[in-house]
Design a protein around this motif. Structure first.
Motif, short mmCIF file in Angstrom:
data_model
loop_
_atom_site.label_atom_id
_atom_site.label_comp_id
_atom_site.label_asym_id
_atom_site.label_seq_id
_atom_site.Cartn_x
_atom_site.Cartn_y
_atom_site.Cartn_z
N GLU A 322 91.63 53.78 18.76
CA GLU A 322 90.17 53.90 18.72
C GLU A 322 89.49 52.84 19.59
O GLU A 322 88.47 53.10 20.23
CB GLU A 322 89.66 53.79 17.28
CG GLU A 322 90.03 52.51 16.54
CD GLU A 322 91.35 52.61 15.80
OE1 GLU A 322 91.53 51.85 14.83
OE2 GLU A 322 92.19 53.45 16.19
N THR A 323 90.07 51.62 19.63
CA THR A 323 89.49 50.56 20.47
C THR A 323 89.70 50.86 21.94
O THR A 323 88.79 50.66 22.76
CB THR A 323 90.13 49.21 20.12
OG1 THR A 323 90.11 49.01 18.71
CG2 THR A 323 89.37 48.07 20.78
N VAL A 325 90.00 53.79 23.27
CA VAL A 325 89.13 54.92 23.61
C VAL A 325 87.71 54.43 23.85
O VAL A 325 87.04 54.86 24.81
CB VAL A 325 89.18 55.98 22.50
CG1 VAL A 325 88.07 57.02 22.69
CG2 VAL A 325 90.54 56.67 22.48
N ARG A 326 87.22 53.53 23.00
CA ARG A 326 85.87 52.99 23.18
C ARG A 326 85.74 52.27 24.51
O ARG A 326 84.77 52.43 25.24
CB ARG A 326 85.51 52.02 22.05
CG ARG A 326 85.13 52.67 20.74
CD ARG A 326 84.17 51.82 19.93
NE ARG A 326 84.42 50.40 20.04
CZ ARG A 326 85.24 49.69 19.26
NH1 ARG A 326 85.93 50.32 18.32
NH2 ARG A 326 85.38 48.39 19.42
N GLN A 327 86.75 51.46 24.82
CA GLN A 327 86.70 50.69 26.06
C GLN A 327 86.73 51.61 27.29
O GLN A 327 85.93 51.48 28.22
CB GLN A 327 87.86 49.71 26.14
CG GLN A 327 87.85 48.83 27.38
CD GLN A 327 89.09 47.97 27.49
OE1 GLN A 327 90.20 48.49 27.55
NE2 GLN A 327 88.92 46.67 27.52
N SER A 329 86.00 54.80 27.48
CA SER A 329 84.83 55.66 27.58
C SER A 329 83.67 54.91 28.22
O SER A 329 82.88 55.47 28.99
CB SER A 329 84.42 56.18 26.20
OG SER A 329 83.98 55.13 25.36
N ARG A 330 83.59 53.58 27.93
CA ARG A 330 82.57 52.76 28.59
C ARG A 330 82.82 52.70 30.08
O ARG A 330 81.90 52.79 30.89
CB ARG A 330 82.57 51.36 27.98
CG ARG A 330 81.43 50.48 28.51
CD ARG A 330 81.43 49.10 27.89
NE ARG A 330 82.47 48.25 28.46
CZ ARG A 330 83.44 47.69 27.78
NH1 ARG A 330 83.55 47.93 26.48
NH2 ARG A 330 84.33 46.93 28.37
N ALA A 452 88.89 59.44 25.56
CA ALA A 452 87.83 58.62 26.15
C ALA A 452 86.88 59.49 26.97
O ALA A 452 85.65 59.28 26.94
CB ALA A 452 88.44 57.53 27.02
N ARG A 455 84.65 61.42 24.57
CA ARG A 455 83.64 60.54 23.98
C ARG A 455 82.56 60.18 24.99
O ARG A 455 81.36 60.14 24.64
CB ARG A 455 84.31 59.26 23.46
CG ARG A 455 83.38 58.31 22.71
CD ARG A 455 84.18 57.13 22.15
NE ARG A 455 83.36 56.30 21.29
CZ ARG A 455 82.66 55.24 21.68
NH1 ARG A 455 82.70 54.89 22.96
NH2 ARG A 455 81.93 54.53 20.83
N GLN A 459 78.58 61.08 24.64
CA GLN A 459 77.54 60.06 24.63
C GLN A 459 76.47 60.34 25.69
O GLN A 459 75.28 60.17 25.44
CB GLN A 459 78.15 58.68 24.86
CG GLN A 459 78.89 58.12 23.66
CD GLN A 459 79.42 56.71 23.93
OE1 GLN A 459 80.27 56.52 24.79
NE2 GLN A 459 78.89 55.74 23.22
N ASP A 472 78.97 48.73 24.53
CA ASP A 472 79.88 48.71 23.39
C ASP A 472 81.00 47.72 23.69
O ASP A 472 81.96 48.05 24.37
CB ASP A 472 80.45 50.11 23.15
CG ASP A 472 81.25 50.19 21.85
OD1 ASP A 472 81.22 49.20 21.08
OD2 ASP A 472 81.89 51.22 21.62
N THR A 474 84.19 45.38 23.70
CA THR A 474 85.56 45.51 23.21
C THR A 474 86.07 44.16 22.77
O THR A 474 85.92 43.16 23.47
CB THR A 474 86.48 46.05 24.33
OG1 THR A 474 85.93 47.28 24.82
CG2 THR A 474 87.88 46.29 23.79
#
Length: 744
Positions: A322-323, A325-327, A329-330, A452, A455, A459, A472, A474
């Motif tokens: 999940e982390t 993917v967040r990174q 996607s940014r 990613a 997501r 967004q 967001d 990381t």
């Protein structure tokens, strides 16, 4: 059975899906192949032409350039416990001294601020910056606040930083990184070094898949990009901007250097600087920490001596899906969507080609994941037909489709090339074992990139504009590099705890302390503590030993160990040497940066002790002064010889004189004319000058002549001359004789 018909129809439709996917993957594969061919052609050409005519550069080239002031910018949101580790690691490992670290914190993050305050007390080159708005805002906004604080510091210290370096709090930098930036910053405006993630356990595929992507990207793709179009995307860490680059960004942004709405302001800057015609470079500069023969004994199988010793940035990357993917996607939003909105396409077809490579990921991530899904489905059908009794035999989707078969064979060959390329580049730095593991990690990487991508698109759709997507941050891990020093305790409280001073005396001293004097100096001058008691307190504060020294008795060969410029710059005197170990005396604690610099410059294992107040000052004037004045001890001895004072008062008079000597720099700092951090920066600039410190400060506009004259007058009031001391003791002896005669 009806499900057989449905499956047959599904497989028929799947055939055309496979053709579409195969076509796109083939196009992307040939795109990657072009970069591979250019890289290897260039590698062979340079190996057999350039490096046959010219020797490869080594670290001696970097060491040949005098140190210019460099500023390191670090955004910090909820980074408690990390800044201290980074500052400590930098002080111990960086082969550089003329740098300052500016840490951007937020008003609503008191824990990080408290941590940075403690680090600033120990490291004079670390500065806390508090952003104007509560956090988290964005990395770009934080950096803009940091840049403004750097400008204010430049005014106070009257210096101009030559380079501005981007780093994160969790970065571990190579020892020679600042030397490399220092060497190039006059000629290049954006300098980027590789980023190599730290290894985790071999089965931590999420965190380890980053090493595959970064290694190939920074060993092959970005160097080719720089060679072909002269444009380098900043990685956000390990990036140095020249002063010309920062000034260009400020003008371009109407006073705002970093785009606060960009999620990848680092990537954005590379294009902005390129548009203004500034020079950018990606540097792979090997600096081995040991000889090749020694390295051979400890190397990992498959590693390359040169490639595994490049100057680079190391850090841990996320180890949870999940982390990650967040990174990512940014990154996708910033590079693909915001990049397209901000920069579009250019008139340079070569640069557009690399823009296409940056942006095609939004498609390849989906197609690569689709290919994996298709392969999985076809494997299930094959397993069913091969092992299920009386299974139905479905018509293969490859039957009577020469186009599809041809595409698949091409893709097999291109995939084999991709595996070989990745294995080579990963092995060069991490060893063959990790190179082979890059294949299974590639499958997981495709899955993470797909999530990613999904997501990022979601967004962008939700916000309606990619530039509205919020930052967001990381969270990263910082490697354990050993325990760092504790926060420094106040000297007054230490003296009270040691029993040298009472609390009422401390309060009174704080109220009555005259300007131009530190608390400890005033306590000695007013007779409330002895020089030895102050030395013990300062030694406890610095967690080192203390000593009483007499520089007049030190052997000339011992004094010769430290050159004049170094002794004066760091205000130290050598007092003991055993083999490679040297002990120096100083009147105040050496910062970790100064201690590390001393060790590098002297090529010795240096430790320090705290001497009694004035002993090092007098010793420097006697042993190392550029301009010799009258010898105070000879003046004292002459006074004794002429009977002005008795021999019995000789030691008392000398101790009184020494303990009241003070350096001009301490007076200026205590008067508030220059702060400790700015004074430290000025000393580095003064090291190459032959002017006395006071004249240098005036000539460079750091202080006015009036300020210097006033500081010298305060210094004269604080420290008596030897003639004043002799007159004092002469008066005391005369008074004692008169009192004794009256008693008789």
């Amino acid at each position: 059975m009806y499900w057989v018909d449905y499956l047959s129809l599904y497989l028929f439709a799947l055939k055309y899906v496979v053709i579409v996917v195969a076509i796109f993957i083939t196009v992307s594969g040939f795109d990657d192949l072009v970069i591979d061919l250019v890289y290897w052609f260039r590698w062979v050409w340079r190996k057999f032409t350039i490096y046959k005519r010219h020797p490869r550069a080594d670290q001696d080239l970097l060491l040949s350039v005098p140190e210019k002031p460099l500023a390191i910018m670090i955004p910090a949101w909820h980074e408690t416990g990390v800044i201290g580790s980074m500052a400590d690691a930098a002080a111990r490992t960086l082969d550089y001294e003329n740098y300052h670290i500016f840490v951007g914190t937020y008003p609503n993050d008191p824990e990080t601020q408290r941590d940075v305050d403690e680090v600033c007390a120990l490291f004079p080159n670390v500065h806390k910056v508090v952003c104007a708005r509560p956090g988290p805002t964005s990395k770009a906004d934080c950096l803009n606040n940091v840049l403004d604080a750097i400008t204010q510091f430049e005014k106070r210290a009257n210096l101009k930083f030559a380079g501005f370096i981007l780093h994160d709090a969790e970065d571990v930098v190579s020892a020679m990184e600042l030397r490399l930036f220092n060497y190039l910053v006059d000629r290049k405006d954006l300098i980027q070094v590789p980023v190599y993630p730290f290894e985790r356990k071999w089965y931590d595929f999420v965190g380890m898949h980053y090493i595959d992507e970064f290694t190939e990207l920074h060993a092959k793709d970005v160097p080719i990009r720089e060679a072909v179009v002269g444009q380098v995307p900043s990685a956000g860490v390990g990036t140095c901007f020249s002063r010309r680059a920062i000034e260009t960004l400020l003008i371009d942004g109407d006073g705002i250097a970093f785009d606060t709405q960009s999620l990848t302001e680092d990537y954005d800057i590379g294009f902005r600087l390129k548009e203004h015609g500034l020079e950018e470079i990606f540097v792979r500069f090997p600096v081995p920490e040991q000889s090749k023969s020694v390295w051979q004994k400890t190397k990992i199988f498959g590693q390359s001596f040169r490639e595994s010793n490049v100057i680079c940035v190391r850090e841990f990357f996320p180890n949870k899906i999940e982390t990650a993917v967040r990174q990512k996607s940014r990154w996708i939003i910033g590079i693909v969507f915001q990049g397209y909105v901000t920069h579009g396409w250019t008139r340079d077809w070569k640069l557009n080609y690399f823009l296409w490579r940056d942006r095609k990921g939004v498609l390849t991530n989906f197609f690569s994941f689709a290919a994996n899904l298709i392969l999985f489905q076809l494997m299930l059908v094959w397993l069913y037909e091969s092992f299920w009794p009386e299974a139905y035999r479905f018509l293969s989707i490859f039957e009577e489709s020469a186009l599809l078969v041809t595409l698949l064979w091409i893709n097999v060959l291109l995939m084999a090339n991709r595996i070989v390329q990745r294995t080579i580049f990963v092995s060069q730095y991490y060893g063959l074992f990790q190179g082979l593991l890059s294949l299974p990690r590639m499958l997981l990487g495709n899955f993470i990139n797909f999530l990613a991508n999904w997501r990022a698109i979601k967004q962008v759709i939700q916000q309606g504009n990619p530039r509205r997507v919020a930052w967001d941050k990381t969270t990263h891990d910082f490697p354990s590099l050993g325990e760092i020093s504790r926060a420094r305790r106040m000297i007054g409280l230490i003296l009270v705890n040691q029993g040298s001073l009472t609390e009422p005396q401390l309060k009174e001293a704080l109220l009555t302390k005259p300007e131009g004097m530190r608390l400890g100096t005033w306590l000695v001058h007013s007779g409330q503590i002895t020089p030895l008691q102050l030395a013990k307190g300062l030694a406890e504060q610095a967690q080192v030993g203390h000593a009483s020294i007499d520089a007049y008795r030190l052997a000339p060969e011992l004094l010769a160990v430290i050159p004049l410029d170094i002794a004066l710059h760091y205000a130290v005197i050598p007092i003991q040497r055993e083999g490679n170990h040297l002990v120096v005396a100083t009147e105040s604690a050496l910062s970790p940066i100064a201690l590390s610099a001393l060790r590098r410059k002297l090529k010795l294992d240096v430790d320090f002790v705290i001497a009694e107040i004035g002993q090092v000052t007098v010793g420097l004037r006697h042993c190392y002064a550029r301009y010799r004045l009258a010898d105070s001890r000879e003046t004292l001895n002459a006074a004794i010889a002429f009977g002005r004072i008795s021999q019995s008062n000789r030691d008392a008079a000398w101790t009184y004189y020494v303990s009241r000597q003070i350096m001009l720099g301490e007076v200026l700092q205590t008067l508030g004319r220059i702060d400790a951090a700015a004074f430290s920066a000025v000393l580095l600039q003064h090291a190459s000058s032959t002017l006395p410190l006071g004249e240098y400060l005036v000539e460079h506009g750091i202080i006015s002549q009036e300020t210097l004259d006033y500081a010298i007058s305060v210094q004269a009031q604080i420290q008596p001359s030897m003639e004043d001391v002799i007159a004092r003791f002469e008066h005391i002896e005369t008074a004692d004789k008169q009192l004794h005669s009256h008693e008789i």
